[in-house]
Scaffold this motif. Structure first.
Motif, PDB file in Angstrom:
ATOM      1  N   LYS A  96       0.837  -1.204   0.000  1.00 47.78           N
ATOM      2  CA  LYS A  96       0.000   0.000   0.000  1.00 47.78           C
ATOM      3  C   LYS A  96       0.871   1.254   0.000  1.00 47.78           C
ATOM      4  CE  LYS A  96      -4.153  -1.731   2.340  1.00 47.78           C
ATOM      5  NZ  LYS A  96      -5.073  -1.534   3.486  1.00 47.78           N
ATOM      6  N   GLN A  97       1.883   1.255   0.829  1.00 47.43           N
ATOM      7  CA  GLN A  97       2.779   2.410   0.916  1.00 47.43           C
ATOM      8  C   GLN A  97       3.453   2.659  -0.432  1.00 47.43           C
ATOM      9  OE1 GLN A  97       6.733   1.977   2.798  1.00 47.43           O
ATOM     10  NE2 GLN A  97       6.079   3.574   4.231  1.00 47.43           N
ATOM     11  N   ARG A  98       3.895   1.603  -1.054  1.00 49.32           N
ATOM     12  CA  ARG A  98       4.592   1.717  -2.332  1.00 49.32           C
ATOM     13  C   ARG A  98       3.668   2.296  -3.404  1.00 49.32           C
ATOM     14  NH1 ARG A  98      10.155  -0.218  -2.866  1.00 49.32           N
ATOM     15  NH2 ARG A  98      10.592  -0.232  -5.101  1.00 49.32           N
ATOM     16  N   VAL A  99       2.442   1.808  -3.455  1.00 53.13           N
ATOM     17  CA  VAL A  99       1.490   2.281  -4.458  1.00 53.13           C
ATOM     18  C   VAL A  99       1.177   3.759  -4.246  1.00 53.13           C
ATOM     19  CG1 VAL A  99      -0.861   2.043  -5.322  1.00 53.13           C
ATOM     20  CG2 VAL A  99       0.497   0.003  -4.840  1.00 53.13           C
ATOM     21  N   ARG A 100       0.992   4.179  -2.996  1.00 49.08           N
ATOM     22  CA  ARG A 100       0.693   5.585  -2.732  1.00 49.08           C
ATOM     23  C   ARG A 100       1.848   6.481  -3.160  1.00 49.08           C
ATOM     24  NH1 ARG A 100      -0.971   3.648   2.361  1.00 49.08           N
ATOM     25  NH2 ARG A 100       0.793   4.719   3.336  1.00 49.08           N
ATOM     26  N   ALA A 101       3.074   6.033  -2.908  1.00 49.46           N
ATOM     27  CA  ALA A 101       4.238   6.835  -3.298  1.00 49.46           C
ATOM     28  C   ALA A 101       4.366   6.921  -4.812  1.00 49.46           C
ATOM     29  CB  ALA A 101       5.503   6.241  -2.682  1.00 49.46           C
ATOM     30  N   LEU A 102       4.146   5.820  -5.519  1.00 46.68           N
ATOM     31  CA  LEU A 102       4.253   5.829  -6.976  1.00 46.68           C
ATOM     32  C   LEU A 102       3.132   6.648  -7.606  1.00 46.68           C
ATOM     33  CD1 LEU A 102       5.317   2.115  -7.617  1.00 46.68           C
ATOM     34  CD2 LEU A 102       6.745   4.163  -7.774  1.00 46.68           C
ATOM     35  N   GLU A 103       1.949   6.611  -7.004  1.00 47.67           N
ATOM     36  CA  GLU A 103       0.844   7.442  -7.485  1.00 47.67           C
ATOM     37  C   GLU A 103       1.222   8.920  -7.373  1.00 47.67           C
ATOM     38  OE1 GLU A 103      -2.632   8.340  -9.149  1.00 47.67           O
ATOM     39  OE2 GLU A 103      -2.449   6.254  -8.487  1.00 47.67           O
ATOM     40  N   ALA A 104       1.788   9.313  -6.240  1.00 44.61           N
ATOM     41  CA  ALA A 104       2.196  10.705  -6.038  1.00 44.61           C
ATOM     42  C   ALA A 104       3.320  11.090  -6.996  1.00 44.61           C
ATOM     43  CB  ALA A 104       2.641  10.910  -4.588  1.00 44.61           C
ATOM     44  N   PHE A 105       4.247  10.186  -7.222  1.00 44.72           N
ATOM     45  CA  PHE A 105       5.370  10.449  -8.131  1.00 44.72           C
ATOM     46  C   PHE A 105       4.874  10.689  -9.554  1.00 44.72           C
ATOM     47  CE2 PHE A 105       8.409   8.433 -11.149  1.00 44.72           C
ATOM     48  CZ  PHE A 105       9.437   9.354 -11.057  1.00 44.72           C
ATOM     49  N   LEU A 106       3.987   9.829 -10.033  1.00 42.43           N
ATOM     50  CA  LEU A 106       3.483   9.972 -11.394  1.00 42.43           C
ATOM     51  C   LEU A 106       2.700  11.268 -11.556  1.00 42.43           C
ATOM     52  CD1 LEU A 106       2.444   6.267 -12.011  1.00 42.43           C
ATOM     53  CD2 LEU A 106       4.164   7.546 -13.309  1.00 42.43           C
ATOM     54  N   ASP A 107       1.897  11.601 -10.572  1.00 41.32           N
ATOM     55  CA  ASP A 107       1.144  12.846 -10.629  1.00 41.32           C
ATOM     56  C   ASP A 107       2.086  14.048 -10.666  1.00 41.32           C
ATOM     57  OD1 ASP A 107      -1.532  14.218 -10.396  1.00 41.32           O
ATOM     58  OD2 ASP A 107      -0.562  15.041  -8.610  1.00 41.32           O
ATOM     59  N   ASP A 108       3.200  13.925  -9.970  1.00 36.76           N
ATOM     60  CA  ASP A 108       4.171  15.019  -9.889  1.00 36.76           C
ATOM     61  C   ASP A 108       4.958  15.167 -11.188  1.00 36.76           C
ATOM     62  OD1 ASP A 108       5.801  17.031  -8.960  1.00 36.76           O
ATOM     63  OD2 ASP A 108       6.918  15.788  -7.547  1.00 36.76           O
ATOM     64  N   VAL A 109       5.496  14.065 -11.716  1.00 37.63           N
ATOM     65  CA  VAL A 109       6.381  14.176 -12.886  1.00 37.63           C
ATOM     66  C   VAL A 109       5.612  14.546 -14.151  1.00 37.63           C
ATOM     67  CG1 VAL A 109       8.119  12.628 -11.949  1.00 37.63           C
ATOM     68  CG2 VAL A 109       6.304  11.703 -13.413  1.00 37.63           C
ATOM     69  N   TYR A 110       4.302  14.303 -14.170  1.00 37.39           N
ATOM     70  CA  TYR A 110       3.510  14.767 -15.303  1.00 37.39           C
ATOM     71  C   TYR A 110       2.837  16.114 -15.007  1.00 37.39           C
ATOM     72  CZ  TYR A 110       4.247  10.415 -17.781  1.00 37.39           C
ATOM     73  OH  TYR A 110       4.828   9.368 -18.460  1.00 37.39           O
ATOM     74  N   GLY A 111       3.274  16.722 -13.905  1.00 31.59           N
ATOM     75  CA  GLY A 111       2.749  18.027 -13.533  1.00 31.59           C
ATOM     76  C   GLY A 111       3.847  19.000 -13.167  1.00 31.59           C
ATOM     77  N   ARG A 112       3.957  19.341 -11.870  1.00 29.62           N
ATOM     78  CA  ARG A 112       4.870  20.400 -11.431  1.00 29.62           C
ATOM     79  C   ARG A 112       6.329  19.978 -11.400  1.00 29.62           C
ATOM     80  NH1 ARG A 112       4.689  22.216  -6.473  1.00 29.62           N
ATOM     81  NH2 ARG A 112       3.937  20.242  -5.595  1.00 29.62           N
ATOM     82  N   MET A 113       6.599  18.688 -11.320  1.00 32.96           N
ATOM     83  CA  MET A 113       7.969  18.175 -11.180  1.00 32.96           C
ATOM     84  C   MET A 113       8.648  18.733  -9.939  1.00 32.96           C
ATOM     85  SD  MET A 113      10.057  16.819 -14.218  1.00 32.96           S
ATOM     86  CE  MET A 113       9.443  15.925 -15.645  1.00 32.96           C
ATOM     87  N   ALA A 114       7.916  18.795  -8.844  1.00 38.65           N
ATOM     88  CA  ALA A 114       8.496  19.279  -7.591  1.00 38.65           C
ATOM     89  C   ALA A 114       9.606  18.356  -7.109  1.00 38.65           C
ATOM     90  CB  ALA A 114       7.405  19.393  -6.522  1.00 38.65           C
ATOM     91  N   VAL A 115       9.479  17.066  -7.383  1.00 46.64           N
ATOM     92  CA  VAL A 115      10.481  16.095  -6.937  1.00 46.64           C
ATOM     93  C   VAL A 115      11.837  16.384  -7.581  1.00 46.64           C
ATOM     94  CG1 VAL A 115      10.026  14.382  -8.741  1.00 46.64           C
ATOM     95  CG2 VAL A 115      10.825  13.634  -6.484  1.00 46.64           C
ATOM     96  N   VAL A 116      11.811  16.975  -8.769  1.00 45.26           N
ATOM     97  CA  VAL A 116      13.043  17.372  -9.444  1.00 45.26           C
ATOM     98  C   VAL A 116      13.539  18.698  -8.887  1.00 45.26           C
ATOM     99  CG1 VAL A 116      14.062  18.070 -11.646  1.00 45.26           C
ATOM    100  CG2 VAL A 116      12.521  16.096 -11.547  1.00 45.26           C
ATOM    101  N   ALA A 117      12.632  19.636  -8.733  1.00 39.39           N
ATOM    102  CA  ALA A 117      13.007  20.964  -8.221  1.00 39.39           C
ATOM    103  C   ALA A 117      13.597  20.871  -6.826  1.00 39.39           C
ATOM    104  CB  ALA A 117      11.784  21.881  -8.213  1.00 39.39           C
TER     105      ALA A 117
END
Length: 518
Positions: A96-117
């Motif tokens: 469950k934890q893994r899926v939630r993190a990957l969901e957030a990652f995908l939403d981020d990289v196709y959007g604001r890319m905060a994880v990169v910033a």
């Protein structure tokens, strides 16, 4: 111990792997008590007869796969993989934890890319991934979910610790074998099956349909769901037909669909009917010839634009493959900390990023000791197990790594845990992994109790993939509760298949061709 287990403990000890059924020696672990007791009462003739009966059942039901050009019943071993309730609790939380993190990652990289910033991952990690699709950058999927279905591959190392081996959030397959294995094992080993509380797996189709309907475009009160298949020649076609049938929805091919005005419709004998949710079992590259491969005959032109406009939900979302990239996998523990502010429940396998000079030099000096994998590989294809490779194979691998360091990772050779598996006239230890399946409806992540245990049928082999000759085992998750509540669905979802039939496009076309020739 039964003659069927003659020499088992000695062979298991030599492998150095953690054995799921037996503690060091010949004493069965507590969770396997009923299985051990049942097997002790059986002769080789009994076990062989039951194994043959299960194989015949699979062949009759079409539970087959293509191996070396031959259609075979999917191998199911008579010894299940048993997981105690407390161990499953850890696995369930970790998935469950893994899926939630990957969901957030995908939403981020196709959007604001905060994880990169924020410097958690380098921009090039995302943009150089073969499955990062700029065609879907900047839009949010209808229903707000990208990872509707996931399969997180887990192994247990020599110390008995569970570790995540890889993530599958594009088109994870294999859940049909989970359902069929349970059906077969209830008859194959009833003495053990009926003596303990085993968590059911039959709930999966209801959970999946409920999640798909819940993530339909806004304003749709009674969404129409379809399963999109590449067709009968796909190796997972049995799974596509099974899931469509169990969910009570239509199984369609790309030629059955048409896009108009950013809406999707399917051709039926009663005319065109709007489609609200597409559970796609097609790789992104073949989904929409207007956006990806222009020569694809498997998808439907306009699907991506319809999804972008919010006219249809595509599950799993287009572009999820960037999260399946094995180089991205090496960053998932950091993604869990970044998005969820938690420590990973299940650790990764130690991984060397070969695009990093220091790691690459270290790996190239130790190729014969490591497993080297292509970052976009699947089904065990392309990986090289150093200790089993020839000098020529290692030399060729070295050249490929140097030519494309971004395309490879390396990991230590792990002795996957073993489970007794019938081989000839006795049981021998065979290496296994586990693929738990999770369903995400946007509010909750539900994990199917057990998942698919894949087994390497060849002694000493670590390759469990069916395409490479592997088989499977039923996975029993033990519970103190005799029953779990089922998921109730609207009647309209269950009866959809009775209401509408997909128009036979190919047959109609052939009839017209015949008429013209006459």
């Amino acid at each position: 111990m039964s003659e069927l287990f003659r020499d088992y403990s000695e062979v298991a000890a030599r492998s150095g792997a953690y054995d799921e059924m037996f503690a060091p020696g010949t004493v069965a672990r507590k969770s396997y008590g009923q299985v051990d007791g049942a097997l002790r009462e059986l002769s080789l003739a009994d076990v062989s007869a039951r194994a043959e009966s299960m194989a015949r059942t699979f062949l009759d039901r079409g539970v087959t796969f293509d191996y070396a050009g031959e259609e075979r019943p999917f191998p199911l071993d008579i010894v299940p993989r048993v997981i105690p309730a407390d161990e499953w609790d850890v696995l369930e939380r970790g998935v469950k934890q893994r899926v939630r993190a990957l969901e957030a990652f995908l939403d981020d990289v196709y959007g604001r890319m905060a994880v990169v910033a924020d410097g958690v991952v380098p921009r090039a990690l995302v943009t150089t991934s073969a499955h990062f699709h700029r065609a879907v950058h900047g839009f949010e999927p209808a229903g707000g979910v990208r990872v509707h279905v996931s399969g997180i591959d887990v192994i247990r190392d020599a110390g008995g610790t569970f570790r995540v081996l890889e993530d599958n959030v594009r088109v994870p397959s294999g859940v049909s074998y989970v359902l069929e294995n349970r059906r077969a094992m209830a008859k194959g080993l009833p003495e053990a099956f009926g003596q303990q509380h085993i968590r059911p797996v039959e709930e999966y189709p209801r959970r999946l349909l409920s999640a798909l309907r819940k993530t339909a475009p806004s304003g749709v009160d009674d969404p129409t769901v379809v399963v999109l298949t590449p067709g009968v020649f796909n190796s997972a076609y049995f799974e596509h037909t099974l899931l469509a049938g169990l969910m009570g929805v239509e199984l369609v091919e790309g030629r059955d669909l048409i896009c108009r005005g950013n809406r999707v419709y399917m051709r039926t004998t009663a005319g065109e009917q709007r489609v609200d949710v597409i559970y796609k079992r097609i790789d992104d590259d073949f989904l929409d010839p207007l956006q990806f491969r222009s020569d694809s005959m498997l998808g439907c032109p306009g699907l991506v634009n319809a999804a972008r406009a919010g006219g249809v939900t595509i599950a799993n979302a287009v572009g999820n493959g960037v999260a399946d990239d094995k180089l991205v996998y090496s960053y998932v523990p950091d993604l869990i900390r970044y998005y969820l502010h938690e420590e990973p429940v299940i650790a990764n396998v130690e991984t060397f990023r070969l695009e990093e000079k220091e790691a690459r030099e270290q790996v190239l000096d130790r190729l014969e000791e490591l497993v080297v994998k292509p970052v976009d590989g699947s089904g065990g294809k392309g990986l090289v197990i150093g200790p089993d490779a020839s000098r020529e194979e290692l030399d060729a691998l070295r050249k490929r790594v140097l030519a494309d360091p971004r395309g490879w990772i390396a990991q230590p050779v792990l002795q996957l845990s073993t489970v007794p598996t019938l081989s000839g006239d006795r049981f021998g230890p065979r290496h296994v992994d586990l693929r738990p399946f999770a369903v995400n409806d946007g509010d909750d992540v539900w994990v199917l109790p057990g998942g698919l245990t894949r087994v390497a049928l060849k002694e000493g082999s670590l390759i469990v993939n069916s395409s490479q000759g592997g088989g499977s085992k039923d996975t029993w998750v033990l519970s103190d509760s005799p029953q779990l509540p089922a998921v109730e669905l609207p009647r309209s979802a269950i009866t959809l298949r009775e209401q509408v039939s997909v128009w036979p496009v190919e047959s109609n076309w052939r009839d017209r061709q015949s008429d013209q020739q006459q």
